[in-house]
Scaffold this motif. Structure first.
Motif, short mmCIF file in Angstrom:
data_model
loop_
_atom_site.label_atom_id
_atom_site.label_comp_id
_atom_site.label_asym_id
_atom_site.label_seq_id
_atom_site.Cartn_x
_atom_site.Cartn_y
_atom_site.Cartn_z
N HIS A 1 16.26 -25.16 -21.75
CA HIS A 1 14.84 -24.83 -21.88
C HIS A 1 14.74 -23.33 -21.74
O HIS A 1 15.17 -22.76 -20.73
CB HIS A 1 14.03 -25.56 -20.81
N TYR A 2 14.16 -22.65 -22.75
CA TYR A 2 14.31 -21.21 -22.87
C TYR A 2 13.06 -20.60 -23.49
O TYR A 2 12.42 -21.21 -24.35
CB TYR A 2 15.54 -20.95 -23.76
N ASN A 3 12.70 -19.40 -23.06
CA ASN A 3 11.57 -18.68 -23.66
C ASN A 3 12.08 -17.98 -24.92
O ASN A 3 12.51 -16.84 -24.88
CB ASN A 3 10.96 -17.69 -22.67
N ASP B 1 7.96 -21.61 -24.40
CA ASP B 1 9.27 -22.07 -23.96
C ASP B 1 9.61 -23.30 -24.79
O ASP B 1 8.73 -24.10 -25.11
CB ASP B 1 9.23 -22.45 -22.48
N ASP C 1 15.06 -15.38 -19.13
CA ASP C 1 14.24 -16.23 -19.99
C ASP C 1 14.61 -17.71 -19.96
O ASP C 1 13.98 -18.51 -20.64
CB ASP C 1 14.28 -15.70 -21.43
N ARG D 1 14.34 -21.27 -18.48
CA ARG D 1 13.19 -21.87 -17.81
C ARG D 1 13.55 -23.26 -17.27
O ARG D 1 14.36 -23.98 -17.87
CB ARG D 1 12.02 -22.05 -18.78
N PHE E 1 17.73 -26.72 -15.80
CA PHE E 1 17.46 -25.89 -16.96
C PHE E 1 17.98 -26.49 -18.26
O PHE E 1 17.68 -25.99 -19.33
CB PHE E 1 18.09 -24.50 -16.78
#
Length: 147
Positions: A14-16, A33, A101, A103, A114
């Motif tokens: 999970h990443y911006n 995200d 970044d 999340r 994550f």
């Protein structure tokens, strides 16, 4: 203490995500995200790893040749929703792992989770091959993120 997963190809985090269009407009952070698949992890020195990720999106790709549909069974196994999704292989981010970044998973019981899990080997190999093909053709330009 937070335990981070090793960033291996096929890991879905999970990443911006910062789309190329957002970076070109001067943004430093993504609007949203989202799940992203690790495509490549390069170890530098002893403990520094540069990671390349591709976004997974619900938006129907404008160009089907740069997208890989994520099968419903894979999405279920990863705990993602039932809506159709695609991995986009021509719009990439790279960053020094873990970076600011990354999340926590939405709705996770622990704020220290994550990763959703891994894509299948077949999808991972297809994604890596597609990214390589597009890079060789000059059809992708990864956006570097804050380390």
């Amino acid at each position: 203490m937070v335990t981070l997963p090793d960033p291996e190809p096929g890991l879905v985090i999970h990443y911006n995500y910062l789309w190329r269009s957002e970076a070109d407009a001067g943004r430093e952070s993504g609007v949203k995200d989202r799940p992203c698949a690790v495509i490549l992890a390069l170890r530098r020195d002893k403990d520094k790893v540069t990671v390349v990720v591709a976004p997974i999106t619900h938006s129907v790709p404008r160009d089907a040749s740069v997208a890989i549909e994520v099968p419903p069974e894979t999405k279920r196994r990863l705990g993602l929703d039932d809506a159709p999704s695609w991995l986009i292989a021509d719009d990439l981010n790279y960053f020094l792992w873990p970076g600011p970044d990354l999340r926590p998973l939405p709705g996770a019981t622990s704020p220290h989770r994550f990763a959703y899990g891994y894509l299948s080997n077949a999808i991972t190999h297809t994604a890596i091959a597609k990214v390589r093909e597009l890079m060789r053709a000059g059809r992708t330009k990864p956006s570097g993120r804050t380390e």
